[in-house]
Design a protein around this motif. Sequence first.
Motif, short mmCIF file in Angstrom:
data_model
loop_
_atom_site.label_atom_id
_atom_site.label_comp_id
_atom_site.label_asym_id
_atom_site.label_seq_id
_atom_site.Cartn_x
_atom_site.Cartn_y
_atom_site.Cartn_z
N LEU A 5 0.63 3.90 -4.00
CA LEU A 5 -0.27 4.93 -3.49
C LEU A 5 -1.20 5.47 -4.55
O LEU A 5 -2.15 6.17 -4.25
CB LEU A 5 0.56 6.08 -2.90
N GLU A 6 -0.95 5.17 -5.80
CA GLU A 6 -1.79 5.76 -6.85
C GLU A 6 -3.22 5.24 -6.80
O GLU A 6 -4.09 5.73 -7.49
CB GLU A 6 -1.18 5.52 -8.23
N GLY A 7 -3.46 4.24 -5.96
CA GLY A 7 -4.85 3.86 -5.75
C GLY A 7 -5.29 2.64 -6.53
O GLY A 7 -6.45 2.25 -6.47
N ARG A 64 0.82 -1.21 0.00
CA ARG A 64 0.00 0.00 0.00
C ARG A 64 0.85 1.25 0.00
O ARG A 64 0.46 2.28 -0.56
CB ARG A 64 -0.95 -0.02 1.18
N GLU A 65 2.01 1.17 0.64
CA GLU A 65 2.88 2.33 0.61
C GLU A 65 3.50 2.52 -0.76
O GLU A 65 3.74 3.62 -1.21
CB GLU A 65 3.97 2.19 1.68
N SER A 90 -7.10 0.07 -4.50
CA SER A 90 -8.28 0.42 -3.70
C SER A 90 -9.33 -0.68 -3.81
O SER A 90 -9.61 -1.20 -4.89
CB SER A 90 -8.87 1.74 -4.18
N GLY A 91 -9.87 -1.04 -2.71
CA GLY A 91 -10.92 -2.05 -2.70
C GLY A 91 -10.41 -3.46 -2.59
O GLY A 91 -11.15 -4.38 -2.31
#
Lengths: 274, 308, 403
Positions: free
Chosen positions: C365-367, C361-362, C370-371
Motif C-alpha cells: 500500500l505504500e504506493g 496491491r493490498e 503506482s502506475g
Amino acid sequence: MKNVVRNRFEIVSEAGQLTRGEPDTSKALAIEGLTVAYGEKAAVFSLDADFAAGRMSAIVGPNGAGKSTLLKAALAIVPALSGTVRFFGLSIDQARGRVAYVPQRASVDWDFPARVVDVVMMGLYRTLGWFRFAGANERSRAMTCLQRVGMEDFAERQIGQLSGGQQQRVFLARALAQDADLYLLDEPLAGVDAATERTVMEVLKGLKSEGRAVVCVHHDLATVPAYFDDVLLINVRRIAAGPVGVVFTEANLQKAYGGRLAGTVAAPLPVGGH
Amino acid sequence: MGQEFVQLSLTPMLIGILAAVACALPGNFLLLRRQALIGDAISHVVLPGIVVAFLFTGTVSAWPMMIGASLAAIFAVVLIEAIKRVGRVDAGAAMGVVFTAMFADGVLLLELSDTSSVHLDVEHALYGNLESLIWLAADGWGSLADWTALSEMPPQVGRLALVLALVSGFLFAFWKELTISTFDEGFALSLGIRARLIGFLLVVTTAVAAVAAFDAVGSIIVIAMFICPPASARLMTNGLGHQVAWSTLFAGASAILGYVLAGYAPLWLGAENSVSAAGMIATVSGFILGFACVLGPKRKRIGAAREV
Amino acid sequence: MENFLSALFLQSGYNSALVAIGAALLGIAAGGAGTFIFLRKRALVSDAAAHATLPGICLAFMTMVALGGDGRSLAGLMAGSAISAAAALVLVDWIVRETRLPEDAAIGAVLSVFFGFGIVLMTVVQNMTAGRQAGLESFLLGSTAGMLFNEAVTIAIAGAAAGAVLFLLYRPMTLVAFDPEFAATTGIPVRATDLATMGLVLVVTVIGLKVVGLVLIVAMLIIPAVAARFWTERVDRVVLIASLMGGVSGYLGAALSAAHPQVPTGAVIVLVAFSLFVVSLLLAPARGVVASVFRHLRFQRRVHLRQGLLALARDEPIFDRLTLKVLRGEGYIRGDGVATLQGRATAANALRDEARWEVAREMHLEGSLSGRFDGLNAIEDVFTPDEIRELDRQLGGRIAVVS
C-alpha cells in the motif's frame, strides 16, 4: 472485478448471431471496457462505469489516475483505444444535446476577448442555427443562468478580470444554459473560494433534484461523503464503484491512492454514510 | 490631380487595402489561436507553388499559379500538422522545418528551370510590385462608371475583391464555431462542433488570402498584415467583434498611409525616386503596432495564462 | 559529378575549400545553437533575428558609403546586421513582457516589420548613385559563387569561433535547455546562459547571411535540431547529433554548389539538411514514424489480448473485432469463437495474475506499485519468483472465489 469485454447493448443468440439489444436508457452514462492510451501508457484501462440519473456521482483517484481522461474519452474529445460509451442508451453523437461538459478552468486562456455573458451564451450554441447569432432572447436566458450562480452583476465584465471562483461560476452558468440531462464536470471545486463552493454545490443539488445526472471529477476526499451519493474510485483501472456509504472505505482508498493518501485527508478518514 | 490619381494611384491603393484587409481578418483568429506565424510559413511556401505551377503550365497566367500556390500552402499546413503530431515537436519548430525546406525547393527549381523568358524571380515574390498595377485606361473619376475602362482595370482588383468576400463570408458563416473552438476546444468538441475541421478551414482561408494578396503585393505585406493589424487591435479592445473592426481599420490605414509615404515621402525629403510600397505598408503597420503597444487602452494582460 | 567529387575532397580551388570548411563549421555551430532554442520551444525567434538583419545590412552599407567607402566590406555589413538583429530580439522580448501579446505574434510582427523596413531601405540603396550596391540582394538567398578570398576567411574564422563558444558553453546550455529550474538550483545563471544562447544564434545568423542568406538561415538552426530529436531522448546527444547533421549539410551543400555554381548554396544546404530530417523522421529508432507505428500496433494488440483473455476466463462474450482477431491469431480461440484448450489455460493464467495483483496491491500500500498496475505489466516483470510465491500463499483460499 466485473465484466471486462462485454457489451450489454448487443446480445448474442444461442447460435452465436449478433443482434442489437434494447438500449438501456435508465443509465445516464454507461461505459464499458474503455481503454485510453497516451503513447504507450494506458491512462485508463478497461474501465466499466455507470452513472444514474437523479444521482450525484464523484470520480475520485490520485493525480494521473485518468479521471479527466475518462470524461474526455467518454465525450470523444480524446480517442479511445477500445470500449463502448452510451448516453441514455445512445451514442455520443445522438446524445450531444443532452450532455453538458464543464472542462477544467485552467484549460482555457482567460485573456480571450470576451465578456462573461458571451461565454455563457456559448452554452446556447446548439439552439442557434446557421447564420443565427445570439440576440435578446439568448441574452435573457444567459442572464437567468448567471443569476443562478450569483454572477448577474458581472455579465458585462471582461472574463480576464474574474477570480478563479468567478471563472468557475461562469463555466457552470454556461453548462446551465445547455439545459442538459447529464452534467460532466472536471474539478469544479478545485481552487475556488468557500462561497463559490457553496453556490456550485447548491446548483448541482438543484440539478439532481430535477432528476438530472451530475458527475464530478473531484479531488477533495474530505468532502466526498457530504457532497455525493455515488463514487467511482479509479487509478487507471477501476478500484471500486457504488454508493458512497458502501464504497468509500479506507481500504478502497488505500488501494486507489497507495501510500500517497497520507496527508491528503484530515484523519480519521470519513468512512460510511453521512 | 483627379486623372493622374485615378490612373496611377487609385488601383494600387485599392489593391493594397483589399489585400491588407483580406489578410488581417483571418489574422484575428490566428492570433488568438497562437498560430500567428502560420501566415509567415504560408507566404514562404507560395514560391515553390507558383514555380511548380509554371513548370506544369509553362505560362505565368494568374489562375494556375494561384491554384499551385494554394495547393502548396495546404500541403505545407498538412505537413506541419503531421510533423507536429508524429514527431511530437512544437508548432514553431515544425513550421520552421517545413517552410524553409519548401522555400529552398522553390529557389532551387527556379534556378534550375529556364524561367529567364518570364518575369518570375525571388525578389518579386518577396516584395511584389504594387506600384506597377496602374489603370491607364482611366481618364478621371468618371471612369469608375465606364464599363470599357473598368474592364481594363488590373485584374488583381477583382480577384482580391472576390477573395475578400470569401474570407468575410467564411468568418461570418462560422463565427460562432470559430469563437467557441478558439476559446475552449474541449467544450467545442463536446458540443459536437468539428473544431479541428474548423481550424483547418481557417488555415485554408488564410492560405487563399495569402496567395491572392501575394500575387499583387508580395509576401512581406502578407506576413505583416496577418499579424500587425490584429495584434494592434487586440491592444485596443476586449471584445472580439471590436477587435476585428479595429484590425480592418488598421489594415486599411496601413495600406493607404504606406502607399502614400512610399510614393511621396522621398520626394518631400528631396530624393528623386520613391521607395517600395510593400515595404512601407509593412513599416507603417509596425508603427501602428508600436503605438498600440505603448498607448493601447487594453495593452496589458489581466487574465491568467493557460496552464496546460 | 566529377566537379562535385573534386569539390567534396577540397580539390576545386582554395576558395571553394575554404567556403566548404566555413559552411561545415557554420553548420556545426548552427546545429548546436539551434538545439538549445528548439528545446526551449523558441525555434522561430531565430527567424525574427534572421529577417531583421536586412535593415542593418542596408544601414551599414549606407553608413559605409557616407563615410567614403564602397560599402562592400563584409565585416561592416555583418556588424550592421548583428546590431539590427539584436534590436529585433530585444523588441520581441519587450513586447512579450510589456503587453498581452503572445511570443509568436511578437516574433511575426517584428520579423515582418523589420523585413519590410529593410526592403524600403533596399530600394533607397538601389537608387543611390554612390557605392557598389549590386551585391546586397545576394544576402537574401546567400551566394558563395564569386566570393572573395578574405570573405571566405572571415566566414571560416567566425564559424570556428562560434564552434568554440558552443564547445565552451556546452554544459551550462545543456542543463538550462533540459530543465531551467534545476539548472538555477545548481548555480548556473539561467538568464545569462539564455543570453549567451541568443548571442550564439545571432552570430550564426550573421555568418550565415553570405552563405545561406537571411531567408533560409533559420533552417540551419532548426532542421538539424528537430531531426536529431528523433534519434535520442538525451539532451547532450541531441546537441551532438544536430551539430553533426548541421556540419554535414553545410559541407555537402557547399561542395555541391561549388560544383554547380548556378545553384544557390543556401537552398542546397537546406535541402541536404531536410533530407537528413526526412530520414530521421521515418527511420529513427527512438521516435521515428516506422518505429512509432510499430510500437503503437504492438501496444494496441497487447491491450486487446489482455482484455480478450480476461473475458475468456470470465466466460463473457467478445464482440470487438480486433480482440477476436488477436485471440484467433494467437490460437486462443477457434474460428467460431470458442476458446481452445491453450486459450483456456492462458486465460486462467491471466485471471490468476489479476488475483495476484489484487493481493500485491493490498500488501504494497505504500504506493511503490503506482502506475504499474495498469493491466499491462506482467506480474513477472515487477516481482521476483519468491515474491510471487508469497503472493500465491496469501492468495491461498481466495483463488477459488475468483475463478
